[in-house]
Design a protein around this motif. Sequence first.
Motif, PDB file in Angstrom:
ATOM      1  N   VAL A  37       0.821  -1.207   0.000  1.00 11.99           N
ATOM      2  CA  VAL A  37       0.000   0.000   0.000  1.00 11.99           C
ATOM      3  C   VAL A  37       0.859   1.263   0.000  1.00 11.99           C
ATOM      4  N   ARG A  38       0.357   2.273  -0.658  1.00 13.54           N
ATOM      5  CA  ARG A  38       0.959   3.605  -0.637  1.00 13.54           C
ATOM      6  C   ARG A  38      -0.136   4.563  -0.214  1.00 13.54           C
ATOM      7  N   GLU A  39       0.061   5.183   0.914  1.00  9.09           N
ATOM      8  CA  GLU A  39      -0.920   6.134   1.435  1.00  9.09           C
ATOM      9  C   GLU A  39      -0.478   7.545   1.083  1.00  9.09           C
ATOM     10  N   SER A  40      -1.450   8.426   0.994  1.00  8.33           N
ATOM     11  CA  SER A  40      -1.136   9.836   0.770  1.00  8.33           C
ATOM     12  C   SER A  40      -2.028  10.657   1.669  1.00  8.33           C
ATOM     13  N   GLY A  41      -1.675  11.883   1.861  1.00 10.22           N
ATOM     14  CA  GLY A  41      -2.464  12.738   2.735  1.00 10.22           C
ATOM     15  C   GLY A  41      -1.799  12.877   4.078  1.00 10.22           C
ATOM     16  N   GLY A  42      -2.453  13.554   4.965  1.00 13.14           N
ATOM     17  CA  GLY A  42      -1.911  13.801   6.293  1.00 13.14           C
ATOM     18  C   GLY A  42      -1.835  12.542   7.125  1.00 13.14           C
ATOM     19  N   THR A  43      -0.912  12.539   8.035  1.00  9.87           N
ATOM     20  CA  THR A  43      -0.711  11.379   8.897  1.00  9.87           C
ATOM     21  C   THR A  43      -1.224  11.672  10.293  1.00  9.87           C
ATOM     22  N   MET A  44      -2.140  10.824  10.749  1.00 13.02           N
ATOM     23  CA  MET A  44      -2.626  10.888  12.124  1.00 13.02           C
ATOM     24  C   MET A  44      -2.431   9.509  12.733  1.00 13.02           C
ATOM     25  N   ILE A  45      -1.340   9.340  13.435  1.00  9.56           N
ATOM     26  CA  ILE A  45      -1.006   8.049  14.028  1.00  9.56           C
ATOM     27  C   ILE A  45      -2.078   7.611  15.017  1.00  9.56           C
ATOM     28  N   SER A  46      -2.699   8.554  15.693  1.00  9.00           N
ATOM     29  CA  SER A  46      -3.709   8.196  16.692  1.00  9.00           C
ATOM     30  C   SER A  46      -4.838   7.368  16.093  1.00  9.00           C
ATOM     31  N   SER A  47      -5.146   7.557  14.814  1.00  8.40           N
ATOM     32  CA  SER A  47      -6.201   6.752  14.191  1.00  8.40           C
ATOM     33  C   SER A  47      -5.824   5.272  14.192  1.00  8.40           C
ATOM     34  N   ALA A  48      -4.557   4.958  13.970  1.00  7.61           N
ATOM     35  CA  ALA A  48      -4.096   3.566  14.006  1.00  7.61           C
ATOM     36  C   ALA A  48      -4.062   3.040  15.429  1.00  7.61           C
ATOM     37  N   TYR A  49      -3.629   3.847  16.370  1.00  8.95           N
ATOM     38  CA  TYR A  49      -3.595   3.420  17.767  1.00  8.95           C
ATOM     39  C   TYR A  49      -5.009   3.143  18.281  1.00  8.95           C
ATOM     40  N   LYS A  50      -5.972   3.963  17.879  1.00  8.67           N
ATOM     41  CA  LYS A  50      -7.360   3.736  18.285  1.00  8.67           C
ATOM     42  C   LYS A  50      -7.887   2.428  17.705  1.00  8.67           C
ATOM     43  N   LEU A  51      -7.599   2.176  16.433  1.00 13.19           N
ATOM     44  CA  LEU A  51      -8.053   0.934  15.812  1.00 13.19           C
ATOM     45  C   LEU A  51      -7.389  -0.262  16.464  1.00 13.19           C
ATOM     46  N   CYS A  52      -6.112  -0.178  16.753  1.00 13.54           N
ATOM     47  CA  CYS A  52      -5.398  -1.237  17.455  1.00 13.54           C
ATOM     48  C   CYS A  52      -6.046  -1.507  18.809  1.00 13.54           C
ATOM     49  N   ARG A  53      -6.324  -0.455  19.546  1.00 11.35           N
ATOM     50  CA  ARG A  53      -6.992  -0.584  20.855  1.00 11.35           C
ATOM     51  C   ARG A  53      -8.322  -1.299  20.719  1.00 11.35           C
ATOM     52  N   ASP A  54      -9.107  -0.919  19.700  1.00  8.98           N
ATOM     53  CA  ASP A  54     -10.427  -1.510  19.504  1.00  8.98           C
ATOM     54  C   ASP A  54     -10.335  -2.984  19.110  1.00  8.98           C
ATOM     55  N   ILE A  55      -9.361  -3.340  18.279  1.00  9.81           N
ATOM     56  CA  ILE A  55      -9.164  -4.742  17.898  1.00  9.81           C
ATOM     57  C   ILE A  55      -8.795  -5.574  19.116  1.00  9.81           C
ATOM     58  N   ILE A  56      -7.903  -5.050  19.931  1.00  7.88           N
ATOM     59  CA  ILE A  56      -7.510  -5.772  21.151  1.00  7.88           C
ATOM     60  C   ILE A  56      -8.719  -5.983  22.057  1.00  7.88           C
ATOM     61  N   LYS A  57      -9.488  -4.923  22.281  1.00  8.48           N
ATOM     62  CA  LYS A  57     -10.652  -5.026  23.163  1.00  8.48           C
ATOM     63  C   LYS A  57     -11.667  -6.036  22.659  1.00  8.48           C
ATOM     64  N   SER A  58     -11.889  -6.084  21.350  1.00  2.01           N
ATOM     65  CA  SER A  58     -12.940  -6.950  20.816  1.00  2.01           C
ATOM     66  C   SER A  58     -12.497  -8.393  20.583  1.00  2.01           C
ATOM     67  N   LEU A  77      -1.419   5.640  23.936  1.00  2.00           N
ATOM     68  CA  LEU A  77      -0.382   4.677  24.314  1.00  2.00           C
ATOM     69  C   LEU A  77      -0.348   4.461  25.823  1.00  2.00           C
ATOM     70  N   ALA A  78      -0.295   5.543  26.575  1.00  2.00           N
ATOM     71  CA  ALA A  78      -0.143   5.454  28.029  1.00  2.00           C
ATOM     72  C   ALA A  78      -1.356   4.848  28.718  1.00  2.00           C
ATOM     73  N   SER A  79      -2.547   5.218  28.275  1.00  2.00           N
ATOM     74  CA  SER A  79      -3.739   4.779  29.002  1.00  2.00           C
ATOM     75  C   SER A  79      -4.375   3.501  28.453  1.00  2.00           C
ATOM     76  N   ASP A  80      -4.276   3.280  27.145  1.00  2.00           N
ATOM     77  CA  ASP A  80      -5.018   2.167  26.537  1.00  2.00           C
ATOM     78  C   ASP A  80      -4.147   1.025  26.031  1.00  2.00           C
ATOM     79  N   LEU A  81      -2.980   1.324  25.491  1.00  2.00           N
ATOM     80  CA  LEU A  81      -2.195   0.271  24.849  1.00  2.00           C
ATOM     81  C   LEU A  81      -1.104  -0.307  25.738  1.00  2.00           C
ATOM     82  N   LEU A  82      -0.213   0.507  26.237  1.00  2.00           N
ATOM     83  CA  LEU A  82       0.910  -0.022  27.010  1.00  2.00           C
ATOM     84  C   LEU A  82       0.485  -0.879  28.211  1.00  2.00           C
ATOM     85  N   PRO A  83      -0.609  -0.533  28.902  1.00  2.00           N
ATOM     86  CA  PRO A  83      -1.003  -1.384  30.033  1.00  2.00           C
ATOM     87  C   PRO A  83      -1.412  -2.814  29.645  1.00  2.00           C
TER      88      PRO A  83
END
Length: 88
Positions: free
Chosen positions: A21-42, A73-79
């Motif tokens: 994949v080649r992405e373009s546009g602005g980068t918002m890492i938090s969108s990936a961290y949120k999706l990662c958090r949601d996948i882990i939770k579900s 990272l601090a509140s949802d993922l690292l723990p």
Amino acid sequence: TRYIVHDADAREVDEKSFFRVRESGGTMISSAYKLCRDIIKSDYPVSQWNIYALHFSDGDNWGDDDTNCLEILASDLLPVLNLFGYAQ
């Protein structure tokens, strides 16, 4: 193994797409961290899984998103992660 790609928005893709994949546009890492958090939770109860997250990046992130990333990272993922890796 699960694969997440993102620019301003994150989405889960298959392995082949992840490496092509080649992405373009602005980068918002938090969108990936949120999706990662949601996948882990579900899908991955932390009492039953060792969870490893690896983030590969070109280092670009919208400046105003850095604080949001650190909070997720601090509140949802690292723990709940057994390992978090970042490669640039």
